[in-house]
Design a protein around this motif. Structure first.
Motif, mmCIF file in Angstrom:
data_model
loop_
_atom_site.group_PDB
_atom_site.id
_atom_site.type_symbol
_atom_site.label_atom_id
_atom_site.label_comp_id
_atom_site.label_asym_id
_atom_site.label_seq_id
_atom_site.Cartn_x
_atom_site.Cartn_y
_atom_site.Cartn_z
ATOM 1 N N ARG A 599 0.740 -1.214 0.015
ATOM 2 C CA ARG A 599 -0.009 -0.118 0.089
ATOM 3 C C ARG A 599 0.893 1.422 -0.085
ATOM 4 O O ARG A 599 1.942 1.180 0.720
ATOM 5 C CB ARG A 599 -0.912 -0.196 1.316
ATOM 6 N N ASN A 614 -3.287 0.563 -3.504
ATOM 7 C CA ASN A 614 -2.742 -0.865 -2.930
ATOM 8 C C ASN A 614 -2.517 -1.720 -4.044
ATOM 9 O O ASN A 614 -3.477 -2.059 -4.682
ATOM 10 C CB ASN A 614 -4.182 -1.339 -1.959
ATOM 11 N N VAL A 776 -8.764 -5.539 0.508
ATOM 12 C CA VAL A 776 -8.326 -4.574 -0.344
ATOM 13 C C VAL A 776 -8.965 -4.044 -1.284
ATOM 14 O O VAL A 776 -10.002 -4.831 -1.886
ATOM 15 C CB VAL A 776 -6.778 -5.319 -1.271
#
Length: 799
Positions: A599, A614, A776
């Motif tokens: 990230r 990310n 994510v």
């Protein structure tokens, strides 16, 4: 006198042309309208006056064709017509019962012949201009001489001559000592010397000395020039002198004559006079410019590109930034306060980001200064430009020049400005400094800037651009970049008072100043991309750092990929420059999406933005290395130089350490397309902050599917046992599912919206909604539902 074609008349013209019918205009109507202002604009919706105000009507007696688009309608009020007064004249089509044109005039008395006194004869004309009106009205005869208003044409010829003289000789200038104000032997008296000059293009001559007597100081002396005729029709420029402590502008007198004024002197005391005349007319300036051009062409040219290489070698240049209040950084609302993001300071920030070194440009700009004042030392600095170059600026390597606004607003002759630019460049090169010309920022019509000043500034900008080309000088075109930015960014967010920049704009101006010193690609249109090749970037990656070129089918559109890994808690990242031809609300970072991605925080021109990227691949095929993945960055970005910074996050540390970058790409922000088959992965990428809208056909175990570039499923929304259900996938197997509600739905088309955000996906089918948390963000998705038409737009609009 005001005259217009009515809106009703214009509609009639259009209707007749559309139907291929002849236009008939046959009547003049005269009226006396109480309280009418003949000089005020006419409302084009105005109709006929009340019958009680109409004093006469008469047929059109003569028509004439001036050209295809202009015809004249005329009538004569003979000596037997009247008596009446009128101040309103209308041109009327009785066939179509339409008022075609209106004229408002001062009251005219029409007298009639009576015993012992002859009545007056008047003719009235309407000139009608409309595309193709001669053919439309069936008028082919030339107009009689009495139908034409030669006064307007002669006035136009006089004005054209005046402007041509100004263009050829300079707007305001004087020959030798002509019109020079000097003290006389008698106390408090002064004389204006005889001679010749030009005032706004009018050639004025003073044949006898003019004596001025003053009682207080300081005072300005103005020449007032106008064009006037005698009873014998001899027309010549006339002059008068005005002494005042105030400012004067050009004006129109009560008789309608245009007066042009120019300030020629400032009288400070009984024995002190500042000569404000411009004595450098065009011939003198051309001779000087030609001489300067020959000299400069033969002098070695120092280019900024050489300095880019020197900086990389550790030789840091000494940079000086000259200019007016917009270079100094005057704050809107408090012009005496300097904005901390002023352009020279922000230039240093930009260079530090790109080269990783500490360069601090020196801001020597002075508010209110002009280029002439900077060169001559009359700008309040106490020394000429050459004296500065011999003194505290002797170490100067690069000198920016951002003068022009005050030169323009103070009505300096434009060729004087050109000559000053030549002198600036000559002096820089004489003392081995690299000159950089910087055009002024736009001055829109706001608060302290009027239309004339705004237009005049552009002419000075053009001169600077021409000079940069002629002398092979680096140019930072702030006028262009901020004009481009104003296409999406409100102009009052750029220059809220019409001249001085906002904090954001000052920062952008400083970053733009870095353009000549770095190599950066330019993005013009959607689909453009720039990569590492021939670009100056800075990174401090050391762990597993490498640059890979992927020639296979998994290669990237931008070329090679730079990659490195986190180095413990040390800040590690990349600063990458790009020039945007137009302002943008979204740009995509192109890089690797893979299981080991980290990230990173993102900055734009050293300003931290609200979201991160990310690069960890968590959904779809985790073994698939998606080299050409798009990471959409939503932020307001100005036209000009933007430096994007990516710093591997050391605060919210993920389980992965890798960063990979190959370039930047301009994606389509809003688009509509269709997936033709499930294997179609050539569509525009869908990612965070995108909203997908579609009318989806839901049947059992079927709906809308999203996949990664390998074709592996990432997200699926479909009906399962009649209930809307969403699934998240790894390796084409569901790892998470959520039911939108427990109600069985019939097969059919349902309006569907899917919003992708950093930590969640929101789904809305008709009025059924659900939000799915994400481990994510979902990046670089494609829709794989065959024959589905869908529309993509931003979740939030930036502009």
């Amino acid at each position: 006198m005001a005259q217009v074609i009515t809106l009703a008349g214009e509609r009639l013209f259009a209707l007749k042309a559309q139907n291929n019918e002849q236009l008939d205009i046959d009547t003049f109507i005269f009226a006396n309208v109480p309280g009418q202002n003949s000089s005020a604009p006419i409302d084009r919706n105005e109709g006929l006056p009340p019958i009680a105000q109409r004093v006469h009507s008469q047929i059109v007696q003569q028509v004439g064709r001036v050209n295809d688009n202009v015809v004249i309608y005329s009538t004569v009020l003979d000596s037997l017509t009247g008596p009446f007064d009128f101040n309103w004249v209308g041109l009327y089509s009785s066939v179509n019962q339409t008022l075609v044109a209106i004229s408002h005039i001062p009251i005219v008395s029409k007298t009639v012949t009576v015993p012992g006194a002859a009545g007056n004869t008047l003719n009235r004309n309407f000139g009608i201009e409309y595309s193709g009106i001669a053919e439309l009205a069936g008028i082919s005869v030339a107009p009689e001489t009495w139908q034409l208003d030669y006064t307007a044409r002669l006035n136009g010829m006089d004005e054209l001559t005046r402007k041509l003289a100004a263009d050829m000789n300079g707007k305001d200038w004087f020959i030798d000592d002509g019109f020079k104000v000097v003290p006389r032997g008698t106390v408090n008296t002064f004389k204006v010397t005889t001679g010749v000059g030009y005032v706004s293009g009018l050639r004025v001559a003073l044949e006898a000395e003019q004596v001025l007597t003053l009682s207080s100081y300081p005072q300005f002396v103005y020449v007032d020039a106008w064009f006037d005729g005698t009873s014998e029709s001899v027309w010549t420029p006339k002059t008068a002198f005005t002494v005042t402590n105030g400012e004067m502008d050009d004006y129109i007198d009560v008789s309608g004559k245009a007066h042009y004024v120019v300030k020629i002197a400032r009288i400070n005391s009984a024995d002190s006079v500042d000569d404000l005349r411009n004595v450098d007319g065009l011939p003198q300036q051309i001779n000087g410019i030609n001489s300067d051009l020959n000299l400069l062409k033969n002098r070695e040219v120092y280019r900024c590109a050489q300095w880019e290489n020197q900086i990389k070698k550790g030789h840091l240049p000494n940079i000086y930034c000259a200019g007016d209040s917009t270079m100094w950084g005057a704050t809107v609302g408090n012009l005496g306060a300097q904005d901390p993001n002023n352009a020279p300071h922000s230039l240093g920030v930009a260079l530090n980001l790109i080269f990783g070194v500490n360069i601090n440009p020196v801001n020597i700009a002075i508010s209110g200064s002009t280029l002439r004042g900077f060169i001559s030392g009359t700008d309040g600095s106490g020394s000429t430009f050459e004296q500065k170059l011999k003194g505290f600026m002797a170490d100067a390597d690069i000198i920016y020049c951002n003068h022009g606004i005050n030169d323009s607003q103070l009505d300096y002759a434009i060729e004087r400005y050109r000559a000053d630019l030549y002198e600036f460049v000559e002096l820089c090169r004489k003392y081995n400094a690299t000159p950089v010309l910087v055009t002024p920022n736009p001055n829109p019509i706001l608060l302290i800037i009027d239309e004339a000043k705004s237009k005049r500034l552009l002419e000075f900008v053009k001169v600077m651009r021409e000079t940069a080309i002629q002398l092979e000088v680096e140019l930072v075109d702030q006028y262009y970049w901020f004009s481009q930015s104003s296409n999406k960014i409100k102009i009052n967010e750029i220059v809220s008072d019409g001249a001085h920049l906002s904090t954001e704009a000052y920062r952008q101006a400083g970053f733009n100043l870095a353009i000549p010193l770095i190599s950066a690609g330019t993005l013009f249109n959607e689909g453009d991309c720039v990569g590492l090749n021939q670009t100056t970037w800075f990174d401090n990656g050391t762990v597993s750092r490498q640059i890979q070129q992927r020639p296979d089918i998994n290669g990237t559109r931008c070329g090679a990929t730079l990659s490195f890994e986190r180095n413990g808690s040390n800040p590690v990242g990349l600063n990458y420059p790009v020039i945007l031809d137009t302002p943008q609300e979204c740009i995509s970072m192109i890089g690797l999406l893979w299981e080991s991605g980290a990230r990173s925080t993102v900055t734009v021109n050293n300003q931290l933005i609200s979201h991160k990227i990310n690069q960890e691949k968590y959904y779809g095929d985790l073994n698939f290395y998606q080299w050409d993945a798009e990471y959409k960055i939503r932020h307001k970005m100005w036209a000009g130089l933007n430096i994007l910074g990516f710093l591997i996050d050391t605060i919210e540390v993920s389980n992965e350490d890798g960063f990979a970058f190959s370039g930047l790409y301009l994606p389509k922000v809003r688009f509509s397309t269709m997936c033709r088959k499930s294997t179609d992965i050539s569509q525009q990428s869908i990612g965070i902050f995108d909203s997908v809208l579609a009318n989806v056909k839901y049947t059992e175990n079927d709906g809308i599917d999203f996949a990664d570039l390998s074709g592996s499923k990432v997200l699926s929304i479909k009906k399962v046992e009649g209930i809307f259900t969403a699934y998240l996938y790894q390796f084409n197997a569901p790892i998470y599912s959520v039911v939108l509600n427990e109600i069985v739905q019939v097969d059919g088309d349902y309006p569907t919206e899917i919003r992708f955000q950093q930590t969640q996906v929101s789904i809305l089918i008709s009025n059924i909604a659900v939000t799915i948390p994400l481990a994510v963000p979902m990046q670089d998705l494609k829709i794989t539902t065959p024959w589905l038409t869908y529309f993509v737009e931003p979740v939030v609009n930036i502009f």
